[in-house]
Structures are given as structure tokens and as C-alpha cells.
Design an enzyme around this catalytic site. Structure first.
Site, short mmCIF file in Angstrom:
data_model
loop_
_atom_site.label_atom_id
_atom_site.label_comp_id
_atom_site.label_asym_id
_atom_site.label_seq_id
_atom_site.Cartn_x
_atom_site.Cartn_y
_atom_site.Cartn_z
N LYS A 23 0.85 -1.21 0.00
CA LYS A 23 0.00 0.00 0.00
C LYS A 23 0.87 1.24 0.00
CE LYS A 23 -1.71 1.51 4.03
NZ LYS A 23 -1.39 2.92 4.36
N ASN A 24 1.89 1.25 0.83
CA ASN A 24 2.68 2.46 1.02
C ASN A 24 3.71 2.69 -0.07
OD1 ASN A 24 1.11 2.97 3.21
ND2 ASN A 24 2.63 2.35 4.73
N ARG A 99 -4.62 10.58 4.23
CA ARG A 99 -3.62 11.65 4.31
C ARG A 99 -2.52 11.50 3.26
NH1 ARG A 99 -1.32 13.53 7.99
NH2 ARG A 99 0.81 13.42 7.24
N CYS A 123 -4.51 12.50 13.04
CA CYS A 123 -5.28 11.25 13.15
C CYS A 123 -4.93 10.63 14.50
CB CYS A 123 -4.95 10.32 12.00
SG CYS A 123 -3.28 9.71 12.06
N ARG A 128 0.16 14.85 12.77
CA ARG A 128 0.81 14.44 11.52
C ARG A 128 1.20 15.71 10.76
NH1 ARG A 128 -0.90 9.22 10.23
NH2 ARG A 128 0.85 9.09 8.79
N PRO A 129 2.24 16.41 11.23
CA PRO A 129 2.61 17.67 10.57
C PRO A 129 3.12 17.41 9.15
CG PRO A 129 4.30 17.02 12.13
CD PRO A 129 3.17 16.06 12.32
N VAL A 130 3.14 18.45 8.35
CA VAL A 130 3.70 18.35 6.99
C VAL A 130 4.74 19.45 6.77
CG1 VAL A 130 1.72 17.18 5.93
CG2 VAL A 130 1.76 19.70 6.07
N ASP A 131 5.27 19.98 7.88
CA ASP A 131 6.23 21.08 7.75
C ASP A 131 7.46 20.70 6.93
OD1 ASP A 131 6.59 19.40 10.13
OD2 ASP A 131 8.40 20.59 10.45
N ASP A 314 4.44 0.69 11.91
CA ASP A 314 3.19 0.06 11.46
C ASP A 314 3.05 -1.37 11.93
OD1 ASP A 314 3.25 1.70 8.20
OD2 ASP A 314 2.70 2.40 10.20
N ARG A 406 -8.71 -0.54 4.65
CA ARG A 406 -7.83 0.53 4.16
C ARG A 406 -6.46 -0.03 3.78
NH1 ARG A 406 -7.83 6.18 7.11
NH2 ARG A 406 -6.26 6.32 5.48
C1 EPZ Z 1 4.28 6.91 6.37
O1 EPZ Z 1 3.51 7.95 6.93
C2 EPZ Z 1 3.36 5.72 6.24
N1 EPZ Z 1 2.26 6.03 5.36
C3 EPZ Z 1 2.82 5.35 7.63
O2 EPZ Z 1 2.02 4.18 7.48
C4 EPZ Z 1 4.01 5.03 8.54
O3 EPZ Z 1 3.54 4.77 9.84
C5 EPZ Z 1 4.97 6.22 8.58
O4 EPZ Z 1 5.38 6.58 7.24
C6 EPZ Z 1 6.23 5.92 9.37
O5 EPZ Z 1 6.91 4.85 8.77
C7 EPZ Z 1 2.48 5.99 4.02
O6 EPZ Z 1 3.57 5.70 3.55
C8 EPZ Z 1 1.31 6.29 3.15
P1 EPZ Z 1 6.34 10.28 8.30
P2 EPZ Z 1 4.08 9.48 6.90
O7 EPZ Z 1 6.20 11.55 7.57
O8 EPZ Z 1 4.93 9.66 5.73
C9 EPZ Z 1 7.14 13.47 11.68
C10 EPZ Z 1 0.06 2.87 7.66
O9 EPZ Z 1 -0.53 2.38 8.64
N2 EPZ Z 1 6.95 14.46 10.61
O10 EPZ Z 1 7.42 9.35 7.91
O11 EPZ Z 1 2.92 10.39 7.09
C11 EPZ Z 1 5.87 12.69 12.01
O12 EPZ Z 1 5.08 13.38 12.95
C12 EPZ Z 1 0.60 4.29 7.73
O13 EPZ Z 1 0.26 2.28 6.59
C13 EPZ Z 1 7.24 15.81 10.87
O14 EPZ Z 1 7.62 16.17 11.97
O15 EPZ Z 1 4.96 9.50 8.22
C14 EPZ Z 1 6.42 11.40 12.56
O16 EPZ Z 1 6.76 11.58 13.91
C15 EPZ Z 1 0.30 4.96 9.08
N3 EPZ Z 1 7.06 16.71 9.87
C16 EPZ Z 1 7.70 11.17 11.75
O17 EPZ Z 1 8.05 12.46 11.21
C17 EPZ Z 1 6.65 16.34 8.61
O18 EPZ Z 1 6.54 17.22 7.73
C18 EPZ Z 1 7.54 10.19 10.61
O19 EPZ Z 1 6.41 10.59 9.86
C19 EPZ Z 1 6.38 14.98 8.37
C20 EPZ Z 1 6.54 14.05 9.37
#
Ligand code: EPZ
Length: 433
Positions: A23-24, A99, A123, A128-131, A314, A406
Site C-alpha cells: 500500500k505504502n 492523508r 489522526c 501528523r505535521p507536513v512542515d 506500522d 484501508r
Molecule cells: C508513512 O507515513 C506511512 N504512510 C505510515 O504508514 C508510517 O507509519 C509512517 O510513514 C512511518 O513509517 C504511508 O507511507 C502512506 P512520516 P508518513 O512523515 O509519511 C514526523 C500505515 O498504517 N513528521 O514518515 O505520514 C511525524 O510526525 C501508515 O500504513 C514531521 O515532523 O509518516 C512522525 O513523527 C500509518 N514533519 C515522523 O516524522 C513532517 O513534515 C515520521 O512521519 C512529516 C513528518
């Protein structure tokens, strides 16, 4: 459909089961179809509601999405092609539902010079920031403004830059996907430092290279991109879903069974297999399979969910469920999402003894769990409840089972093939007290 899973626990799972495509990996690849006007064909895309949601987002962005043939299983292909480049808006109603839709931002901006994408919101697994996504795109020259819950992005032509993608919890997976998918069409060279090393990002990079992108360093924390003026179409088979593989393996292990999980890349599961060995599980593996034979009870052991190549966040909830029956105290930490413990109160209702500390769960193994009515919440927490139900005495009813759809294709049928007494019902739920 909402639905519920009805499980009668206690049966060891034995036999062979295959995993679907990741999926990812599929989601950011689907978003990268925006980078070209030529057709993209992805083989092995799983039939998940998250995939369907992203198809809707892409359809509103002028992308035709269609399944090739009526085939099931790994031979099924998803065909994507841009028919209209004028739409640039990914609306809140869809982005908040899934997301990872936010991954359309980078490709839209790179190909169409403009994007209006809803902020995804948080969620249950934490903020879940996107900064880091926005910081990376700004470094490539994007003009970004936030208004009314949307990111409004503009760029005549992105330009290569050095971008740091790591945050306090390490790299960002979809942030790396977003910025990588933009940098491939930027003018000049981009260096992504602190890039995610996840196999899903490596697979995305391989697809982009098939489309004509020039990328080095995939799988390391420093990825170099030499921008090109345009990309073509491609056909690509996506990697197996390592999270589904781990979930199926843990289902067999939790029940004290012997199972073979096929169609996997064992190397993608190395950290999980290491922990399973520490818990006393007998393991064997080949090119594309792993075989597990679990003692009862398992030995307690520590895990810390961390960025790849660590134990995936995950898998943390599912692991917590399995350790509920280990012969002692286990520690489960999550460095990626320290608040990702929504599954714990529901596991406690099934008889688990779990205490919470900041970013961690302390699991004291018990002799048995007892079936109960529980409610699914997020995708992996729901998988944890399924695993607990498979070992709990009596019947467990997991409501809101649509959460599982999902990220898992026909999970009930796969578990039933291994001997689980599990059925899915849409009917009014029986009184379980
Ligand atoms: C991906 O989410 C996966 N989703 C998630 O799987 C997975 O849990 C996660 O990576 C961690 O491996 C997909 O690939 C679609 P991140 P993502 O950005 O990319 C922080 C599932 O169940 N962060 O790697 O959204 C964030 O808060 C899903 O399949 C910032 O601070 O996660 C977290 O602590 C759930 N700023 C860490 O980084 C940002 O701009 C990792 O988040 C982005 C993230």
C-alpha cells in the site's frame, strides 16, 4: 462498508499465505502519474480503500484510472493516465480521508506549476505535521501560502537545491516521496539529505527512473537527483507489502502455529525477524518466503519502532498484541509516533495487562485473553485487535472493520485459509454482552 469481524479464538494458524503489493509503495507511485502525460501501469496494486480514495483524488485532477483485466491477486494492474492538466485542487473531503493524498502536491507543482492541496489534518496515531514537506518544496523554489486549510503552491520551474528532510523523529517517508517527485523535474541538481530509506521510497525512485528520472543514492539517507525536462510513462511491479507480511506472520506466531508467508522480500523484514527470533520463534526463509514456527508461550522481548531499517511503527500495535501472552514483561516503544497506542485500551478489554508510559507500553504477559466486543480505530490498531481475537478464549467481535479494508486486502479470508475461525458480517451484531 462498516462491517464487523467475528472471531472465535484458540486455533493455531498453520499453512501458507501470500501477501499483496505494498500500500505504502503504491500510493506515492500513483501520485507520480501526474508527472507525465503518457500511461503508467502499476502491477500488483492491492485492492484497498486507500487506493480507491487516491484514484478519486487523481480523477479530480484529470487522471483516468482503470484496473486492467478482471484478474485478482498479484497479476492485477492499475492503469493511470493524465487526460486533463488543468485541475490543480485536491479537496479536504478526500485528503482528510486518506492523508497520503497529500503526496499529489509535489508532482502537481512540478508538472503544472500550481497546486491547491488540503492540509491532511491529524489522526489517532498522533499529530501528523507536513512542515518538512513544505520546507523541502520551498527549498526547490516553490511559493507556498496557507489559507483556509489549504496549501497553495506556485512555481514557474522548480530549481535544484540541497534539502534536509529529517525532523525530530527522523526522516519523513511521504515527505521524501513528495519532494523527490518534485525534484525530478526541477532545473539542476537536488541533494535530499536525511531522506527516508524505506523500501517503498526505493521502489518509488525505481519507478521514477523508469520514467526517465535520474536518481542516485536510493535506500540511503542522501539521495541525488539530476532534474530532467520531462518524464515518460512506465510499467512497474510494486514491491510486496512488508507490513501485511509482518501482520500475517504475527498472527501465526500469536496462535502458536507454523506458517509460511510467501511473495515477500525477507530483507525488508529483517528487524521484525530479529525480534521474532528473540521471542523464541523458529525461522526459515528463502528468496521470497519466510516460515515461522512459534512456541507457546513466547519469550518477552523489547522492541523500539524506528525508521527503516528498524522495526516499522506500522507493526508496533500488532507486536504489542502478541506480547500480551508472552511469559513475562515486554517493553514496546515507538520513536516514530510516540502517541500510537490507541490499541492498548481495547487490548486491555480483552484481558491484556498493559501500562502506558510516554512513548512506550509495558506489557505484562498473561495466561489467556478473553473474547469481547471491541471497536477498531485506525488501521494497524485494528490489526492488533484481530491478532488478539485470534488467541482470546471465546468470541471477539471487532466493530468498524472497514478500517482494515484501508490496508489489508481480504484479511479475514487469508486468516481463514490458515485455519482461523473468523467471519465478516454486515448484519446486525449478535449480543455479546
Ligand atoms: C508513512 O507515513 C506511512 N504512510 C505510515 O504508514 C508510517 O507509519 C509512517 O510513514 C512511518 O513509517 C504511508 O507511507 C502512506 P512520516 P508518513 O512523515 O509519511 C514526523 C500505515 O498504517 N513528521 O514518515 O505520514 C511525524 O510526525 C501508515 O500504513 C514531521 O515532523 O509518516 C512522525 O513523527 C500509518 N514533519 C515522523 O516524522 C513532517 O513534515 C515520521 O512521519 C512529516 C513528518
Amino acid at each position: 462498508m462498516a462491517g464487523a469481524f467475528l472471531i472465535t479464538g484458540g486455533t493455531p494458524l498453520n499453512g501458507t499465505v501470500g501477501v499483496a503489493g505494498s500500500k505504502n509503495a503504491a500510493l506515492p507511485m500513483m501520485a507520480s502519474a501526474l508527472l507525465t502525460d503518457e500511461p503508467m501501469v502499476l502491477d500488483g496494486v492491492p485492492r484497498l480503500t486507500d487506493v480507491a480514495t487516491l484514484c478519486r483524488v487523481l480523477s479530480e485532477l484529470g487522471v483516468a484510472a482503470a484496473w486492467d483485466g478482471a484478474g485478482a491477486g498479484p497479476s492485477r494492474a492499475l492503469r493511470l493516465q493524465v487526460l486533463d492538466r488543468s485541475p490543480v485542487r485536491a479537496r479536504y473531503a478526500l485528503v482528510r480521508r486518506m492523508r497520503a493524498s497529500f503526496c499529489v502536491l509535489g508532482p502537481l507543482l512540478a508538472r503544472r506549476g500550481r497546486a491547491v492541496v488540503s492540509l491532511p489534518g491529524g489522526c489517532r496515531i498522533g499529530p501528523r505535521p507536513v512542515d518538512l514537506h513544505l520546507k523541502g518544496l520551498a527549498a526547490l523554489g516553490a511559493e507556498l501560502t496557507l489559507a483556509h486549510g489549504y496549501v497553495i503552491a506556485r512555481a514557474q520551474r522548480l530549481r535544484g537545491a540541497t534539502v534536509d528532510l529529517s525532523g525530530p523523529a527522523g526522516p519523513t517517508v511521504t515527505g521524501t516521496a513528495n519532494v523527490l517527485s518534485a525534484a525530478v523535474l526541477a532545473r539542476g541538481e537536488t541533494l535530499l539529505r536525511g531522506a527516508a530509506r524505506e523500501p517503498e521510497i526505493v521502489d518509488l525512485g525505481r519507478l521514477l527512473c523508469r520514467m526517465g528520472a535520474r536518481i542516485d543514492g536510493l535506500g540511503t539517507d542522501t539521495v541525488r537527483v539530476r532534474g530532467v525536462d520531462g518524464l515518460g510513462g512506465a510499467r512497474h511491479r510494486i514491491i510486496p507489502d512488508r507490513i501485511e507480511a509482518a501482520t500475517l506472520a504475527l498472527a501465526a506466531v500469536a496462535t502458536g502455529g507454523t506458517a509460511t508467508v510467501t511473495g515477500v522480500v525477507p530483507g525488508h523484514l529483517a528487524a521484525v525477524l530479529d525480534r521474532l527470533a528473540a521471542a523464541g520463534v523458529e525461522l526459515a526463509s528463502g528468496a521470497d518466503w519466510i516460515r515461522l514456527s512459534a512456541p507457546r508461550p513466547l519469550r518477552p522481548c523489547r522492541i523500539t519502532a524506528a525508521p527503516y531499517p528498524g522495526v516499522p511503527s506500522d507493526v508496533q500495535a500488532q507486536w504489542t498484541a502478541v506480547m500480551a501472552l508472552a511469559s513475562g514483561r515486554s517493553m514496546v516503544r515507538d520513536r516514530v509516533f510516540p502517541e500510537r497506542f490507541a490499541h492498548v485500551p481495547e487490548l486491555v478489554r480483552l484481558g491484556a495487562r498493559i501500562g502506558l508510559a510516554p512513548g512506550a507500553a509495558v506489557v505484562d504477559g498473561v495466561a489467556r485473553l478473553s473474547g469481547a466486543r471491541v471497536t477498531a480505530s485506525d488501521l494497524r490498531a485494528s490489526a492488533a485487535l484481530v491478532l488478539a481475537g485470534l488467541v482470546a478464549r471465546g468470541r471477539t467481535c471487532i466493530e468498524q472493520a472497514h478500517w482494515l479494508d484501508r490496508g489489508y486486502e481480504a484479511l479475514d479470508r487469508k486468516l481463514a485459509r490458515l485455519g482461523a475461525v473468523i467471519e465478516r458480517t454486515e448484519a446486525a451484531l449478535p449480543a455479546l454482552g
